[in-house]
Design an enzyme around this catalytic site. Structure first.
Site, short mmCIF file in Angstrom:
data_model
loop_
_atom_site.label_atom_id
_atom_site.label_comp_id
_atom_site.label_asym_id
_atom_site.label_seq_id
_atom_site.Cartn_x
_atom_site.Cartn_y
_atom_site.Cartn_z
N TRP A 136 45.68 40.25 25.02
CA TRP A 136 45.31 40.87 23.97
C TRP A 136 44.16 40.57 23.61
CZ3 TRP A 136 47.44 43.41 20.13
CH2 TRP A 136 48.87 43.19 20.11
N TRP A 179 43.52 38.64 12.47
CA TRP A 179 43.17 39.13 10.91
C TRP A 179 43.67 40.71 11.14
CZ3 TRP A 179 44.21 35.64 6.70
CH2 TRP A 179 43.92 34.53 6.92
N TRP A 206 42.43 43.87 -3.85
CA TRP A 206 42.40 42.44 -3.81
C TRP A 206 43.20 41.54 -4.84
CZ3 TRP A 206 45.13 42.69 0.93
CH2 TRP A 206 45.05 43.07 1.78
N ASN A 221 49.51 29.80 17.51
CA ASN A 221 49.59 31.13 17.16
C ASN A 221 50.71 31.90 16.05
OD1 ASN A 221 48.36 34.33 17.54
ND2 ASN A 221 50.82 33.95 18.58
N GLU A 280 49.86 37.87 26.85
CA GLU A 280 48.60 37.29 26.09
C GLU A 280 47.22 37.21 26.36
OE1 GLU A 280 50.13 36.91 22.44
OE2 GLU A 280 51.91 37.05 23.92
N TRP A 302 42.00 39.35 3.10
CA TRP A 302 41.95 39.02 4.30
C TRP A 302 40.45 38.80 4.85
CZ3 TRP A 302 39.32 42.05 8.01
CH2 TRP A 302 38.92 42.95 7.42
P1 FAD Z 1 48.17 30.76 24.94
O1 FAD Z 1 49.54 31.14 24.50
O2 FAD Z 1 47.92 30.07 25.96
O3 FAD Z 1 47.46 31.85 24.91
C1 FAD Z 1 46.43 32.06 26.08
C2 FAD Z 1 44.92 32.48 25.72
O4 FAD Z 1 45.34 34.37 25.16
C3 FAD Z 1 44.39 32.44 24.48
O5 FAD Z 1 43.40 30.77 24.59
C4 FAD Z 1 43.87 33.50 23.23
O6 FAD Z 1 42.59 33.25 24.51
C5 FAD Z 1 44.36 34.68 24.74
N1 FAD Z 1 45.20 35.37 23.86
C6 FAD Z 1 46.70 34.16 23.28
N2 FAD Z 1 47.29 35.05 22.38
C7 FAD Z 1 45.78 35.73 21.66
C8 FAD Z 1 46.60 37.08 20.91
N3 FAD Z 1 46.70 37.26 19.47
N4 FAD Z 1 45.08 37.71 20.34
C9 FAD Z 1 43.42 37.53 20.71
N5 FAD Z 1 43.60 36.40 22.25
C10 FAD Z 1 45.24 35.86 22.27
N6 FAD Z 1 42.64 33.18 19.08
C11 FAD Z 1 41.32 33.13 19.27
O7 FAD Z 1 41.01 32.89 21.02
N7 FAD Z 1 40.37 32.91 18.50
C12 FAD Z 1 40.59 32.68 17.31
O8 FAD Z 1 39.53 33.20 16.44
C13 FAD Z 1 41.91 33.61 17.00
N8 FAD Z 1 42.15 33.44 15.36
C14 FAD Z 1 43.21 34.39 15.30
C15 FAD Z 1 43.42 34.66 13.66
C16 FAD Z 1 44.99 35.19 13.80
C17 FAD Z 1 45.22 35.29 12.61
C18 FAD Z 1 45.99 35.12 14.38
C19 FAD Z 1 47.18 35.89 14.55
C20 FAD Z 1 45.69 34.92 15.80
C21 FAD Z 1 44.36 34.67 16.26
N9 FAD Z 1 44.19 34.04 17.55
C22 FAD Z 1 42.79 33.53 17.82
C23 FAD Z 1 44.70 34.26 18.60
C24 FAD Z 1 46.06 33.50 18.79
O9 FAD Z 1 46.84 32.57 17.67
C25 FAD Z 1 44.94 32.29 19.84
O10 FAD Z 1 44.09 32.19 21.21
C26 FAD Z 1 46.18 31.04 20.14
O11 FAD Z 1 46.99 30.76 19.36
C27 FAD Z 1 45.42 30.03 21.05
O12 FAD Z 1 46.42 29.15 21.44
P2 FAD Z 1 46.67 28.97 23.38
O13 FAD Z 1 45.63 28.63 24.12
O14 FAD Z 1 47.77 27.85 23.12
O15 FAD Z 1 47.23 30.18 23.83
#
Ligand code: FAD
Length: 516
Positions: free
Chosen positions: A323, A428, A352, A387, A320, A405
């Protein structure tokens, strides 16, 4: 040429001029989205240079209201940054290193202002970490040339990703556009270059002369939020309690997560009512912790210290964090994504909807779809959304409501405490099927199924939609169609604003028409 290629070319062209830089009175580090002392590539480099030259290290941060505006930084995120600067200033002061913070009203003036500051301080050497957004890369290219013209050196280095963008190539020599092979290559690259995970030193104490020479910088105040980004007293109280700031908090959070919850991550991470994820995104987005430290710390939880072995939760969590790197690599390779364009040109032709009532209902969490409403209310109240619901609400907006979007992407940035251009745009793009390696457009999330699968007991909905808190575990997902319409109505909960199966057909037709 892409902005990153321009920067690399400018680095090559200015190398001779930079070599002419004399020692000067101090070496400077420019903080941006790297607000920490520990494991900071540029800060460690600047500290090392300062030591070698036997001059003090000084640090600065420029508050750019126009950048806050252009990047749609939410007030909660701006507040988090300003609070973090206070912690950073105090930590650096313990090392006799000053942190100077100044507001620069016009972003176009930043390179000239940096030059003026360096001149004032007698600094001939500047270090900073790279930011990969288009405007930032252009700004750094301009600054490189400006400083080289005055025989000053500017070392701008990779830091925010574990693997720097541009390092991973597919068999055909191109950047990967699909995550899974990219991830395999990311992992193999780290295995082959374990120094990528090495901890960068925290700067040592400045020489005793630093305080006297730069006293004014030590006295610097951290400004209040710029106009339009202020929080009310109630919001401050709420957000400060929810989002303690600073690198010590980030480190403690990471260690607690790795100690107590990472082993269960793969089972828990999709359940928004559980505290199953790390909540580190706000820290990664502000740079109060590095992605390198996250991966290294997680790896070290494995007794074998293996990167891709050991506990399943650790492997999944690293993938994750990867990503985040992936979307930065994508941004550097395809910067047009930065200009609000879909990755594939065909998707620019989707027709849209711009229905303002629907958009308002989505923003306010009043769509009549409980899982969507719970998520949007969580975002509005806390600046954060889990997420799984991020994917659900993004899919709902772009597919069920067929709303552009970009409106959702913007709303997220304006409200998220962890708003991060690359990850948000990537998320997105994925959910609306317009990005790199997206969800195929014909796979449309059914909000009801998502709700039943990932919030089976309705706990998440109950937390954020109090109008439904007394409904049973079946009714709560769809009150008007499961015999609880009267109760929902009495409590002021709206009826669904659209019908999912009809919307699904409409979305399929709209996407098909664009890409056929
Ligand atoms: P954990 O699950 O603990 O993951 C650890 C770290 O991995 C996160 O803190 C983050 O830095 C990274 N990570 C995890 N999943 C993703 C992912 N899918 N994409 C990119 N990085 C990821 N994340 C942001 O940091 N900023 C945003 O503006 C953002 N916008 C999003 C918009 C959409 C529509 C979606 C679907 C996802 C988005 N994310 C974003 C990714 C993700 O939702 C968040 O990083 C995550 O929910 C943060 O929670 P956590 O720190 O507990 O994550």
């Amino acid at each position: 040429r892409r902005p990153m290629e321009n920067l690399v070319a400018a680095q090559r062209e200015t190398i001779d001029a930079m070599k002419k830089a004399t020692k000067g009175e101090a070496v400077a580090h420019w903080f941006k989205t790297d607000l920490r002392c520990a494991d900071n590539t540029s800060l460690a480099l600047a500290a090392q240079k300062a030591q070698e030259m036997n001059v003090p290290l000084i640090c600065f941060y420029l508050v750019s209201p126009q950048d806050f505006k252009a990047h749609l930084r939410s007030p909660v995120r701006v507040d988090f940054i300003l609070r973090t600067l206070k912690v950073l200033r105090d930590d650096l002061a313990k090392l006799d290193i000053p942190l100077y913070v100044e507001i620069v009203e016009e972003r176009a003036r930043i390179p000239a202002r940096v030059m003026e500051l360096l001149d004032t301080w007698g600094c001939n050497h500047l270090c900073a970490n790279l930011e990969y957004e288009v405007d930032e890369l252009r700004r750094e290219t301009k600054l490189l040339k400006l400083l080289a013209g005055k025989n000053k050196s500017f070392e701008v280095v990779h830091d925010t990703c574990v693997v720097p963008p541009g390092q991973l190539r597919s068999g055909s020599g191109n950047q990967y556009a699909v995550y899974t092979p990219w991830y395999r290559s990311w992992m193999a690259h780290i295995h082959a270059n374990l120094d990528l995970l090495e901890l960068h030193d925290t700067p040592p104490k400045n020489p005793a002369t630093a305080r006297k020479a730069f006293q004014k910088l030590f006295d610097c105040e951290i400004p209040n939020a710029p106009k339009g980004k202020e929080l009310s007293a109630e919001e401050k109280k709420r957000f400060h309690a929810l989002w303690p700031c600073g690198e010590h908090e980030a480190k403690a959070r990471l260690e607690k997560f790795c100690e107590e919850r990472i082993g269960e991550y793969s089972q828990q991470r999709n359940l928004p009512s559980r505290n199953g994820t790390s909540s580190l995104s706000v820290h990664l987005a502000s740079g109060t912790i590095s992605a390198r430290t996250c991966v290294r710390t997680a790896r070290d939880r494995n007794k074998s210290k293996k990167l891709d072995g050991g506990l399943d939760g650790i492997k999944v969590w690293m993938s994750e964090v990867a990503w985040r790197d992936f979307y930065r690599h994508v941004l550097v390779r395809w910067p047009h994504i930065c200009m609000n364009k879909p990755y594939k040109p065909d998707y620019a032709d989707i027709e849209w909807s711009y229905d303002t009532d629907h958009f308002k209902a989505w923003c306010e969490g009043k769509t009549g779809f409980p899982i969507v409403d719970a998520a949007m209310r969580q975002l509005n109240h806390t600046g954060y959304m889990h997420n799984r619901p991020r994917m659900v609400v993004a899919s709902f907006l772009s597919k069920d409501l067929l709303i552009d979007w970009r409106m959702g992407e913007k709303y997220f940035m304006e409200h998220l405490v962890d708003g991060d251009f690359a990850s948000n745009s990537g998320g997105w793009g994925f959910s609306a099927s317009v990005g790199v390696d997206p969800q195929p457009y014909f796979r449309i999330f059914n909000p009801l199924r998502q709700s039943e699968r990932f919030d089976p007991d309705g706990d998440y909905i109950r937390q954020w939609v109090p109008e439904l808190k007394d409904l049973d575990n079946k009714q709560i997902h769809d009150p008007y169609n499961r015999g609880a319409g009267d109760k929902a109505k009495k409590n002021g909960y709206p009826k669904p604003i659209v019908e999912h199966s009809e919307c699904r057909e409409r979305a399929l037709a709209a996407y098909k028409a664009a890409v056929a």
